[in-house]
Write a protein that holds these residues in place. Structure first.
Motif, PDB file in Angstrom:
ATOM      1  N   GLY A  41     -60.358 123.787   8.274  1.00 27.83           N
ATOM      2  CA  GLY A  41     -60.316 124.113   9.561  1.00 27.83           C
ATOM      3  C   GLY A  41     -61.707 125.147   9.871  1.00 27.83           C
ATOM      4  O   GLY A  41     -62.727 125.004   9.376  1.00 27.83           O
ATOM      5  N   GLY A  42     -61.570 125.631  10.971  1.00 29.13           N
ATOM      6  CA  GLY A  42     -62.499 126.620  11.431  1.00 29.13           C
ATOM      7  C   GLY A  42     -63.856 125.765  12.297  1.00 29.13           C
ATOM      8  O   GLY A  42     -63.829 124.689  12.263  1.00 29.13           O
ATOM      9  N   ASN A  43     -64.797 126.498  12.547  1.00 27.15           N
ATOM     10  CA  ASN A  43     -65.922 126.094  13.173  1.00 27.15           C
ATOM     11  C   ASN A  43     -67.133 125.424  12.304  1.00 27.15           C
ATOM     12  O   ASN A  43     -67.834 124.637  12.925  1.00 27.15           O
ATOM     13  N   THR A  44     -67.184 126.093  11.258  1.00 26.23           N
ATOM     14  CA  THR A  44     -68.394 125.758  10.400  1.00 26.23           C
ATOM     15  C   THR A  44     -68.561 124.080  10.044  1.00 26.23           C
ATOM     16  O   THR A  44     -69.489 123.695  10.156  1.00 26.23           O
ATOM     17  N   PRO A  45     -67.333 123.492   9.873  1.00 28.44           N
ATOM     18  CA  PRO A  45     -67.756 122.014   9.527  1.00 28.44           C
ATOM     19  C   PRO A  45     -67.846 121.067  10.792  1.00 28.44           C
ATOM     20  O   PRO A  45     -67.890 119.780  10.481  1.00 28.44           O
ATOM     21  N   VAL A  46     -67.604 121.489  12.108  1.00 34.38           N
ATOM     22  CA  VAL A  46     -67.748 120.931  13.168  1.00 34.38           C
ATOM     23  C   VAL A  46     -69.106 119.854  13.284  1.00 34.38           C
ATOM     24  O   VAL A  46     -68.804 118.329  13.353  1.00 34.38           O
ATOM     25  N   ALA A  47     -70.252 120.331  13.101  1.00 34.92           N
ATOM     26  CA  ALA A  47     -71.484 119.628  13.177  1.00 34.92           C
ATOM     27  C   ALA A  47     -71.183 118.455  11.923  1.00 34.92           C
ATOM     28  O   ALA A  47     -71.789 117.337  11.915  1.00 34.92           O
ATOM     29  N   CYS A  48     -70.934 119.064  10.839  1.00 34.81           N
ATOM     30  CA  CYS A  48     -70.636 118.036   9.609  1.00 34.81           C
ATOM     31  C   CYS A  48     -69.878 116.822   9.895  1.00 34.81           C
ATOM     32  O   CYS A  48     -70.074 115.626   9.839  1.00 34.81           O
ATOM     33  N   LEU A  49     -68.434 117.126  10.604  1.00 36.45           N
ATOM     34  CA  LEU A  49     -67.780 116.158  10.898  1.00 36.45           C
ATOM     35  C   LEU A  49     -68.263 115.154  12.008  1.00 36.45           C
ATOM     36  O   LEU A  49     -67.931 114.037  11.697  1.00 36.45           O
ATOM     37  N   GLY A  50     -68.999 115.611  12.751  1.00 34.34           N
ATOM     38  CA  GLY A  50     -69.573 114.833  13.767  1.00 34.34           C
ATOM     39  C   GLY A  50     -70.604 113.936  13.098  1.00 34.34           C
ATOM     40  O   GLY A  50     -70.623 112.762  13.608  1.00 34.34           O
ATOM     41  N   TYR A  51     -71.446 114.304  12.201  1.00 24.73           N
ATOM     42  CA  TYR A  51     -72.308 113.667  11.480  1.00 24.73           C
ATOM     43  C   TYR A  51     -71.593 112.487  10.721  1.00 24.73           C
ATOM     44  O   TYR A  51     -72.080 111.180  10.717  1.00 24.73           O
ATOM     45  N   LEU A  52     -70.460 112.727  10.033  1.00 32.19           N
ATOM     46  CA  LEU A  52     -69.801 111.857   9.302  1.00 32.19           C
ATOM     47  C   LEU A  52     -69.105 111.034  10.121  1.00 32.19           C
ATOM     48  O   LEU A  52     -68.986 109.652   9.503  1.00 32.19           O
ATOM     49  N   ALA A  53     -68.490 111.035  11.171  1.00 32.24           N
ATOM     50  CA  ALA A  53     -67.997 110.244  12.098  1.00 32.24           C
ATOM     51  C   ALA A  53     -68.860 109.244  12.633  1.00 32.24           C
ATOM     52  O   ALA A  53     -68.454 108.077  13.011  1.00 32.24           O
ATOM     53  N   GLU A  54     -70.238 109.317  12.526  1.00 36.53           N
ATOM     54  CA  GLU A  54     -71.068 108.368  12.740  1.00 36.53           C
ATOM     55  C   GLU A  54     -71.359 107.367  11.873  1.00 36.53           C
ATOM     56  O   GLU A  54     -72.176 106.183  12.062  1.00 36.53           O
ATOM     57  N   LYS A  55     -70.795 107.563  10.770  1.00 32.80           N
ATOM     58  CA  LYS A  55     -71.051 106.728   9.507  1.00 32.80           C
ATOM     59  C   LYS A  55     -70.502 105.540   9.501  1.00 32.80           C
ATOM     60  O   LYS A  55     -69.193 105.393  10.153  1.00 32.80           O
ATOM     61  N   LYS A  56     -70.822 104.295   9.191  1.00 31.67           N
ATOM     62  CA  LYS A  56     -70.099 103.189   9.111  1.00 31.67           C
ATOM     63  C   LYS A  56     -69.476 102.767   7.758  1.00 31.67           C
ATOM     64  O   LYS A  56     -69.951 102.454   6.734  1.00 31.67           O
ATOM     65  N   LEU A  57     -68.347 103.518   7.925  1.00 33.86           N
ATOM     66  CA  LEU A  57     -67.493 103.267   6.509  1.00 33.86           C
ATOM     67  C   LEU A  57     -66.120 102.645   6.902  1.00 33.86           C
ATOM     68  O   LEU A  57     -65.672 102.504   7.998  1.00 33.86           O
ATOM     69  N   PRO A  58     -65.445 102.132   6.046  1.00 33.00           N
ATOM     70  CA  PRO A  58     -64.196 101.507   6.164  1.00 33.00           C
ATOM     71  C   PRO A  58     -63.025 102.415   6.327  1.00 33.00           C
ATOM     72  O   PRO A  58     -62.191 103.019   5.340  1.00 33.00           O
ATOM     73  N   TRP A  59     -63.198 102.996   7.472  1.00 40.14           N
ATOM     74  CA  TRP A  59     -62.123 104.304   7.846  1.00 40.14           C
ATOM     75  C   TRP A  59     -60.659 104.058   7.871  1.00 40.14           C
ATOM     76  O   TRP A  59     -59.827 104.774   7.527  1.00 40.14           O
ATOM     77  N   SER A  60     -60.238 102.576   7.709  1.00 41.64           N
ATOM     78  CA  SER A  60     -58.772 102.438   7.606  1.00 41.64           C
ATOM     79  C   SER A  60     -58.279 102.643   6.397  1.00 41.64           C
ATOM     80  O   SER A  60     -57.194 102.705   6.213  1.00 41.64           O
ATOM     81  N   LYS A  61     -59.376 102.792   5.326  1.00 40.02           N
ATOM     82  CA  LYS A  61     -58.965 102.941   4.018  1.00 40.02           C
ATOM     83  C   LYS A  61     -59.024 104.369   3.566  1.00 40.02           C
ATOM     84  O   LYS A  61     -58.888 104.717   2.421  1.00 40.02           O
ATOM     85  N   VAL A  62     -59.218 105.299   4.577  1.00 43.36           N
ATOM     86  CA  VAL A  62     -59.395 106.531   4.236  1.00 43.36           C
ATOM     87  C   VAL A  62     -58.169 107.566   4.784  1.00 43.36           C
ATOM     88  O   VAL A  62     -58.017 107.339   5.971  1.00 43.36           O
ATOM     89  N   HIS A  63     -57.491 108.294   4.188  1.00 43.42           N
ATOM     90  CA  HIS A  63     -56.425 109.316   4.610  1.00 43.42           C
ATOM     91  C   HIS A  63     -56.750 110.824   4.473  1.00 43.42           C
ATOM     92  O   HIS A  63     -57.486 111.142   3.841  1.00 43.42           O
TER      93      HIS A  63
END
Length: 222
Positions: A41-63
């Motif tokens: 949680g917290g604010n530190t990972p926000v930018a990282c998670l934004g970059y991660l969300a841009e990746k083309k990954l098989p998201w349906s297989k990630v929990h």
């Protein structure tokens, strides 16, 4: 052994962390057909998670699972799941998110979430945060929760509000295949120096960690 990657600016550290996590997700899916990820949680990972969300990954297989949650009402601005929904989960086409029902209170929420966590044999990635006192998730120095060996533990008397929380245990984090911490700022320099000396802080009890930090966070350890 900890692995330290130091970057001039925090944005570069965030991008590197996103690349590292994406690579581990791909490897996990190739090897096991699924990937189970613990998120901070917290604010530190926000930018990282934004970059991660841009990746083309098989998201349906990630929990996705939370490393910890604060015992506050659902929708409260200080809950970790609200940050994750706003900045990450809402950006994915298929997000298999597993929030902690912390609104039930520490004991009941830990018991409920334990059923979810116990269904996972072993987590692939634990993306964690770290406080200036060396805590990770809601595992604080000197707190009784550090010695609770159940997979998910109730946390009482937290030195940071709220006093009641729910956290994955040290034992659960130790079993994870890969751990990564993103840290930044001069405020983390003292604790990182202590970590490098091997001090028995909570963050140093969970195993090897891949660190992505900015230069300010290690200025006292160079």
């Amino acid at each position: 052994m900890h692995e330290w990657l130091v970057f001039d600016v925090f944005d570069a550290a965030s991008k590197a962390a996103a690349e590292f996590i994406a690579g581990k997700i791909e490897s996990s899916i190739q090897q096991r057909g699924v990937c189970h990820v613990v998120l901070p949680g917290g604010n530190t990972p926000v930018a990282c998670l934004g970059y991660l969300a841009e990746k083309k990954l098989p998201w349906s297989k990630v929990h996705w699972y939370l490393g910890d949650e604060r015992c506050l009402p659902r929708g409260h601005a200080e809950r970790n799941d609200l940050m994750l929904e706003k900045h990450f989960w809402s950006r994915l086409s298929a997000a298999n998110s597993h929030p902690i029902p912390a609104e039930l209170g520490a004991e009941a929420a830990a018991e409920s979430y334990r059923e979810v966590i116990n269904a996972v044999d072993r987590f692939d990635i634990a993306f964690l945060g770290m406080g200036e006192d060396g805590h990770t998730a809601s595992l604080f120095p000197g707190n009784k929760a550090l010695h609770d060996t159940r997979s998910v533990v109730p946390v009482f008397d937290s030195p940071k509000a709220p006093a009641e929380r729910v956290s994955l245990s040290v034992a659960t984090l130790q079993k994870t295949r890969c751990r990564i911490v993103l840290a930044a700022g001069a405020g983390k320099a003292d604790v990182i120096a202590r970590i490098k000396k091997g001090e028995a802080l909570p963050i140093n009890t969970i195993g090897d960690i891949h660190w992505c930090v900015d230069a300010a966070a290690v200025k006292k350890t160079s």
